[in-house]
Design an enzyme around this catalytic site. Sequence first.
Site, PDB file in Angstrom:
ATOM      1  N   ASP A 147      -1.399  -0.383  -4.721  1.00  0.00           N
ATOM      2  CA  ASP A 147      -2.732   0.147  -5.008  1.00  0.00           C
ATOM      3  C   ASP A 147      -2.691   1.598  -5.472  1.00  0.00           C
ATOM      4  OD1 ASP A 147      -1.783   0.930  -2.521  1.00  0.00           O
ATOM      5  OD2 ASP A 147      -3.754   0.904  -1.568  1.00  0.00           O
ATOM      6  N   ASP A 173      -9.284  -3.839   5.990  1.00  0.00           N
ATOM      7  CA  ASP A 173     -10.411  -4.662   5.549  1.00  0.00           C
ATOM      8  C   ASP A 173     -10.716  -4.475   4.067  1.00  0.00           C
ATOM      9  OD1 ASP A 173     -12.338  -2.355   5.306  1.00  0.00           O
ATOM     10  OD2 ASP A 173     -12.224  -2.332   7.484  1.00  0.00           O
ATOM     11  N   ARG A 174     -10.570  -3.247   3.552  1.00  0.00           N
ATOM     12  CA  ARG A 174     -10.938  -3.012   2.157  1.00  0.00           C
ATOM     13  C   ARG A 174      -9.993  -3.715   1.185  1.00  0.00           C
ATOM     14  NH1 ARG A 174      -9.795   1.877   4.642  1.00  0.00           N
ATOM     15  NH2 ARG A 174      -8.035   3.144   3.920  1.00  0.00           N
ATOM     16  N   THR A 218      -7.028   3.729  -1.767  1.00  0.00           N
ATOM     17  CA  THR A 218      -6.766   2.326  -1.441  1.00  0.00           C
ATOM     18  C   THR A 218      -7.806   1.384  -2.026  1.00  0.00           C
ATOM     19  OG1 THR A 218      -5.631   2.954   0.591  1.00  0.00           O
ATOM     20  CG2 THR A 218      -6.476   0.709   0.467  1.00  0.00           C
ATOM     21  N   ASP A 266       0.830  -1.200   0.000  1.00  0.00           N
ATOM     22  CA  ASP A 266       0.000   0.000   0.000  1.00  0.00           C
ATOM     23  C   ASP A 266       0.872   1.260   0.000  1.00  0.00           C
ATOM     24  OD1 ASP A 266      -2.005   1.951   0.601  1.00  0.00           O
ATOM     25  OD2 ASP A 266      -3.180   0.403   1.617  1.00  0.00           O
TER      26      ASP A 266
END
Length: 545
Positions: A333, A160-161, A77, A38
């Site tokens: 991402d 979580d995403r 994200t 990320d």
Amino acid sequence: MRLRAFAAVSALIATPALAADEPAAAAPPRLIVAVSVDQLSADLFAQYRRNFTGGLARLQDGAVFPSAYQGHAATETCPGHSTLLTGVRPGRNGIIANHWFDLSLPRAEKRIYCSEDASDPESGPDKPVVSPRLLKVPTLGEWMKRKWPASRNVAVSGKDRAVAMMGGHKIDQGYWWKGSGFTTYKGAQLSPVVEAENALIAKAIAKGSKAFAAPAWCAPRDRAVRLGKDFEIGQGRFPAPAKDVTAFSRSPRLDAATLSLAGRLVDEMKLGRGDAPDLISVSLSATDYIGHSVGNEGVEMCIQLAELDRGLGAFFARLDKARIDYAVVLTADHGGVDATERLAQQALPRAVRVDPALMPGALGRAIAAELGITGVQPLIYGDGPAGDMYLNRALTPSQKSRALDALVSRLRAHPQVAAAYAAGELAATPMPVGSPQDWNLRDRARASFDPERSGDVVVLLDRAVMPIAVPGKGYTATHGSPWDYDRRVPLMFWRKGINGFEQPAPVETVDIAPTLSALLRLKVPDGSFDGRCLDIDGAAGNTCR
């Protein structure tokens, strides 16, 4: 001459014809390991890549694409992760942002989180019931399970995403960090290995941890930068005092725990050793948390990347020891931009923090006063000074038309705004084609635009305008812009025996799913992907045919 050079570069990516004496491709791998780091921009990777000796060094011996694009404008994200294993851009997969507004929702809160089940009365954008239901298309793991029902689809992340977007709707196990350990979907049970990992984390948090040592190659980044009166960045070492959960999770320790859990799941589920190929998605969140907290050009980020390299190396060694035939893809991402104050020290005059007048509330009040509209609050819904803005549905058609014109006009006149598009303009724009590095701003906005979910107006801030008006501890820098520092990320494929190469021509993250499908010899219906297959290496089993 330039056309011939471009053709030569393109030929390396296009589907090749097998020579008569070319050996048959290897059998498909038994395990796909899809890694997302990320906020790892292509610029950040290029800056440090020569220093890596662990997992990131190993991947550089594979197929390296240093300019892979998250082609869309909404470089956040959730949209970024939604492209990685679907092969579909946000404008078609429906994930237009981390948050957007659905003014038809029956609940009072109209703001919606990208990976929530808004139909669940317990869910809200800040405390969501996590679900992938807003993702409109299947992921690679779902395509695998359709062909091979015994295939396992597993995902783990600090967010979580990332789990929802990479795992998709049909997942065997999915875990993400919440509070002081890993959790899972509502109604699902934690695996014993997750409980074991959480127990180790709890002990580490209770005990506390020493600061990290900075490698010698981090020394040029080790200098203080002041933000405001009492806040400095640039010289942190991530000490974690006893019982300080935030210090643990906003440091390289979070990635270490995520990789440890991923390794435990591989062992527990015997991934890569069943009757069908398996997939594990691992999204590593610490780079993003650190980038937001202190920017990406200080010693903190240098330490983080050194630890990331080491941690990935240990994870791959664990897979090697288990004698699993696995293939890895690693990308990001989105990218990120450094803290405005440090950029300003580097004589970048364009680097400024956003004008608070561009916040939706301020814009709404100004336009209401300009047009004499009363009794409609708020006039404009939005999640910040950039992205999607929505006009209140209580407006009459005449009021809405006037408010829309006034909003677009006001935005386009502001020196910090690069572009503002009404929804009708984007809906009439075809989806972009060709190289993403050549797309104009309208193309980039269109790639993020979903007529069912996007705002009445889409706002793109100018280059180096930080959408955080006032920096604070934990949130000083961000991403989300249409500019290449946020759009361009590294992309690497590796498998034992691969004939490594580096391809400088631009590709897209939506190319990952069709490439892995070819590697697995998995056929999907025509039109399922927005991307194309990249010929990473015929010897590794991928021939794009």
